[in-house]
Motif scaffolding. Structure first.
Motif, PDB file in Angstrom:
ATOM      1  N   TYR A 242      -0.594  11.505  -5.380  1.00  0.00           N
ATOM      2  CA  TYR A 242       0.034  10.206  -5.609  1.00  0.00           C
ATOM      3  C   TYR A 242      -0.640   9.124  -4.766  1.00  0.00           C
ATOM      4  CZ  TYR A 242       3.486   6.663  -6.641  1.00  0.00           C
ATOM      5  OH  TYR A 242       4.086   5.496  -7.076  1.00  0.00           O
TER       6      TYR A 242
ATOM      7  N   HIS B 111       6.635   6.616   0.187  1.00  0.00           N
ATOM      8  CA  HIS B 111       7.102   7.623  -0.761  1.00  0.00           C
ATOM      9  C   HIS B 111       7.164   8.988  -0.066  1.00  0.00           C
ATOM     10  CE1 HIS B 111       5.753   4.381  -3.379  1.00  0.00           C
ATOM     11  NE2 HIS B 111       6.468   4.922  -4.358  1.00  0.00           N
TER      12      HIS B 111
ATOM     13  N   GLY C  57      -3.694   4.614  -2.312  1.00  0.00           N
ATOM     14  CA  GLY C  57      -2.963   4.545  -1.043  1.00  0.00           C
ATOM     15  C   GLY C  57      -3.529   5.468   0.013  1.00  0.00           C
TER      16      GLY C  57
ATOM     17  N   HIS D 289      -3.968   8.473  -6.452  1.00  0.00           N
ATOM     18  CA  HIS D 289      -3.775   7.822  -7.754  1.00  0.00           C
ATOM     19  C   HIS D 289      -3.513   6.321  -7.591  1.00  0.00           C
ATOM     20  CE1 HIS D 289      -2.344   7.206 -11.870  1.00  0.00           C
ATOM     21  NE2 HIS D 289      -1.284   6.604 -11.360  1.00  0.00           N
ATOM     22  N   THR D 290      -2.793   5.975  -6.533  1.00  0.00           N
ATOM     23  CA  THR D 290      -2.405   4.575  -6.326  1.00  0.00           C
ATOM     24  C   THR D 290      -3.344   3.832  -5.376  1.00  0.00           C
ATOM     25  OG1 THR D 290      -0.927   5.287  -4.529  1.00  0.00           O
ATOM     26  CG2 THR D 290       0.044   5.069  -6.727  1.00  0.00           C
TER      27      THR D 290
ATOM     28  N   THR E  67       0.848  -1.189   0.000  1.00  0.00           N
ATOM     29  CA  THR E  67       0.000   0.000   0.000  1.00  0.00           C
ATOM     30  C   THR E  67       0.880   1.234   0.000  1.00  0.00           C
ATOM     31  OG1 THR E  67      -1.753  -1.121   1.226  1.00  0.00           O
ATOM     32  CG2 THR E  67      -1.759   1.292   1.255  1.00  0.00           C
ATOM     33  N   VAL E  68       0.677   2.109  -0.988  1.00  0.00           N
ATOM     34  CA  VAL E  68       1.434   3.356  -1.030  1.00  0.00           C
ATOM     35  C   VAL E  68       0.979   4.264   0.107  1.00  0.00           C
ATOM     36  CG1 VAL E  68       1.692   5.504  -2.330  1.00  0.00           C
ATOM     37  CG2 VAL E  68       1.953   3.317  -3.486  1.00  0.00           C
TER      38      VAL E  68
ATOM     39  N   SER F 106       1.501  11.439 -11.922  1.00  0.00           N
ATOM     40  CA  SER F 106       2.625  10.522 -11.726  1.00  0.00           C
ATOM     41  C   SER F 106       3.815  11.309 -11.197  1.00  0.00           C
ATOM     42  CB  SER F 106       3.012   9.847 -13.048  1.00  0.00           C
ATOM     43  OG  SER F 106       4.264   9.207 -12.941  1.00  0.00           O
TER      44      SER F 106
END
Length: 474
Positions: free
Chosen positions: A29, A199, A35, A32-33, A2-3, A290
Motif C-alpha cells: 500500500y 494507515h 508513500g 502503491h501510493t 503522504t501515506v 488496494s
C-alpha cells in the motif's frame, strides 16, 4: 498527505506467515501510493522479547525483499517519551492512579462472572473505591486511562466496513504498570502519532484494541489513522494455521526451497485478488494493490498451490538469479560445484522438473559427485545382461567422440540404436541409469553433455561391471 504504513512485530518469535502477509500488504500500500513504510519493533514485553527473534524478523523481511524506509524503531528506547505523555494525561485528569491489588481485581472478576456479568474493571465498584481510598503515598499503583463512558467509538475499516463499539463496553485500561513501564496499547498510539502513520494494516485479533486506542489518540489530540484488519490464515483443514500444518516461519520456507517471489506471490493472493490473475510480478502487485480489495473472509493455506507457484518462478526466473538462491541449498547438502558444469546450465536442464530448490539441489548432485550405487529399482529393470551390448557400443563411441556436445551425443545414441537394431528405450534407459544412477532425468544426451566425457565413460563402465556381477551371481 503522504501515506505512511508500518509493520510492527513483537520480537517473541520468528516472522510467521501471517505477519509476513501483514507486512506485505502494508508495504504494497505504501509503494502503491508513493508513500513510506516503517519497521517498528514492539519489544515492551521485555521478558519474552529476544535479540534472536529480532534478528529472525529482520532476516525474514530482507529475504522477502520488504525493505523499509524508516526504522527499525524500538519501543524500549522510547520509554521517556511514553512516560512524558502518561504524565500529561495524569495532569489533565485523563488518567488516574489505581492502587487495587491484582488479587482484589481477580476476586471482583470472579464475582462478576458468577453473576453472569462481563468481567471488567469498574472504577465505581465499592471495593475498588475503598482500596483506592485506603492507599498511602508508598502504596504501589498503576496508571489507568480514563475512558469515556458515553457514546460510541466508530471507525470505517477498509476491510470490514463500519465498526461501532459502545464506550460502556470499554474499561479503564492500564497505560503504565506498577514497575513504571508503559503498556502496549498506549505505546502503539504514541508511536503511530510520532511516526505520522496514516494507515494501520494488522490482523483481526487487534480489532478489540482499536476502539481503546482511538480513544487514546483523541485524548492526546493525535490524528486517528485509518485501519484495515485482515482475516486470519487457516490451514487446509480449516483450523488456524500452526506448526502442525508444516512450515509457518518465513525462513523455514527458505530452508524448504522456496524462492521469495513465490512466497510473496502466494501470500498476496491469500485474501486479495485482481480479477482471475494468479501470477504477479512485484511491479504488478504494487500497481494493482488496494486495501479495499482485501477479503474479510479467512483464507486457507494450500501448500500444493505454493509448490506450483514456486515451480513457475524456478522455471521462468533468470538462471543466474535462481543460482544465487540455490547455492545455499547446494552448500547445505554438501554439493561442491567447483568440479562440474556451470550451475546455471544445470538449472536450465532441471528447472522444469523441480518444485523446490531442495529438489533442484538434490537432482543436480550427479553432475558434480560420483555415486557408488545405482537406484535399486532402476538398475533391476534396466541394467540387465540384455543391455550390455548397447552400453559397450555407446561407451566405445563416447570414448572416441571428439566433439562433446548435446547434438553429437544425440547422434551417438541414434547410431547405437541403428547399428544394434534397437528401439531408443533399449539404449537410452540403460544409458540414463548408468550416467545418473537414477531411472529419471532430463534428456539423456543433454545430461551426458553436462556430466562430461570422462565421467560418462567411467560411469558406463561401472554399469557394465554391475551387469557382469549380476550375471556372475545369477
Amino acid at each position: 498527505m503522504t501515506v505512511k504504513t508500518r509493520f510492527a512485530p513483537s520480537p517473541t518469535g520468528f516472522l510467521h506467515v501471517g505477519g509476513a502477509r501483514t507486512a506485505l500488504y502494508s508495504w504494497l500500500y505504501a509503494k502503491h501510493t508513493g508513500g513510506e513504510f516503517v519497521l517498528r519493533i514492539e519489544d515492551t514485553d521485555i521478558e519474552r522479547s529476544t535479540q534472536e527473534a529480532i534478528d529472525a524478523i529482520m532476516e525474514g523481511m530482507e529475504w522477502l525483499g520488504l525493505n523499509w524506509d524508516e526504522g527499525p524503531y524500538y519501543q524500549t528506547k522510547r520509554f521517556d517519551r511514553y512516560n512524558q505523555l502518561v504524565d500529561q494525561l495524569l495532569a489533565e485528569d485523563k488518567a488516574y492512579k489505581c492502587y487495587c491489588s491484582k488479587e482484589l481485581l481477580d476476586e471482583i472478576r470472579e464475582e462478576q462472572m458468577a453473576a453472569g456479568l462481563k468481567p471488567r474493571y469498574d472504577a465505581n465498584h465499592p471495593r475498588i473505591i475503598a482500596a483506592n481510598a485506603a492507599a498511602t503515598e508508598d502504596s504501589p499503583f498503576v496508571i489507568r486511562f480514563r475512558n469515556q463512558k458515553e457514546g460510541s467509538v466508530v471507525f470505517d475499516d477498509h476491510i470490514r466496513g463500519r465498526i461501532e463499539i459502545s464506550n460502556s463496553e470499554l474499561d479503564d485500561l492500564i497505560i503504565r504498570r506498577t514497575d513504571g513501564s508503559p503498556t502496549y496499547n498506549f505505546c502503539v498510539v504514541v508511536d503511530d502519532w510520532d511516526m505520522e502513520i496514516t494507515h494501520v494494516v494488522r490482523g483481526e485479533d487487534h480489532i478489540n484494541n482499536t476502539p481503546r486506542q482511538i480513544n487514546i489518540y483523541k485524548a492526546l489530540g493525535a490524528p486517528v489513522p485509518e485501519f484495515a484488519h485482515c482475516a486470519m490464515i487457516l490451514g487446509d483443514d480449516g483450523a488456524k494455521l500452526s506448526k502442525r500444518h508444516g512450515a509457518v516461519s518465513v525462513m523455514q520456507y527458505r530452508d524448504d526451497g522456496y524462492l521469495p517471489e513465490a512466497l510473496l506471490n502466494y501470500l498476496v493472493r491469500l485474501g486479495w485478488s485482481h480479477g482471475d490473475q494468479e501470477i504477479f510480478s512485484q511491479q504488478e502487485m504494487i500497481e494493482f494493490f488496494s486495501l479495499d480489495d482485501i477479503s474479510k473472509s479467512a483464507s486457507a493455506f494450500n501448500t500444493d498451490k505454493l509448490r506450483w507457484l514456486n515451480n513457475h518462478y524456478i522455471k521462468t526466473s533468470a538462471p543466474e538469479y535462481v543460482a544465487k538462491h540455490l547455492q545455499w541449498h547446494l552448500d547445505h547438502q554438501g554439493i561442491d560445484t567447483s568440479n562440474g558444469p556451470a550451475v546455471t546450465e544445470v538449472i536450465k536442464l532441471l528447472a522444469e522438473r523441480c518444485d523446490t530448490l531442495v529438489e533442484l539441489a538434490d537432482q543436480s548432485r550427479y553432475f558434480y559427485q560420483d555415486f557408488s550405487a545405482f537406484d535399486e529399482a532402476a538398475a533391476k529393470k534396466h541394467l540387465r545382461p540384455v543391455a550390455k551390448e548397447a552400453l559397450e557400443l555407446a561407451k566405445a563411441k563416447a570414448a572416441a567422440l571428439e566433439s562433446w556436445n548435446t547434438e553429437a551425443l544425440h547422434q551417438l545414441i541414434q547410431q547405437t540404436c541403428e547399428e544394434l537394431d534397437l528401439g531408443m528405450g533399449k539404449v537410452g534407459m540403460p544409458l540414463r541409469v548408468a550416467v545418473t544412477g537414477q531411472g529419471q532425468s532430463p534428456s539423456v544426451d543433454a545430461v551426458m553433455n553436462l556430466v562430461g566425457k570422462e565421467r560418462v565413460v567411467s560411469r558406463i563402465q561401472m554399469a557394465l561391471d554391475f551387469i557382469a556381477q549380476r550375471e556372475a551371481n545369477a
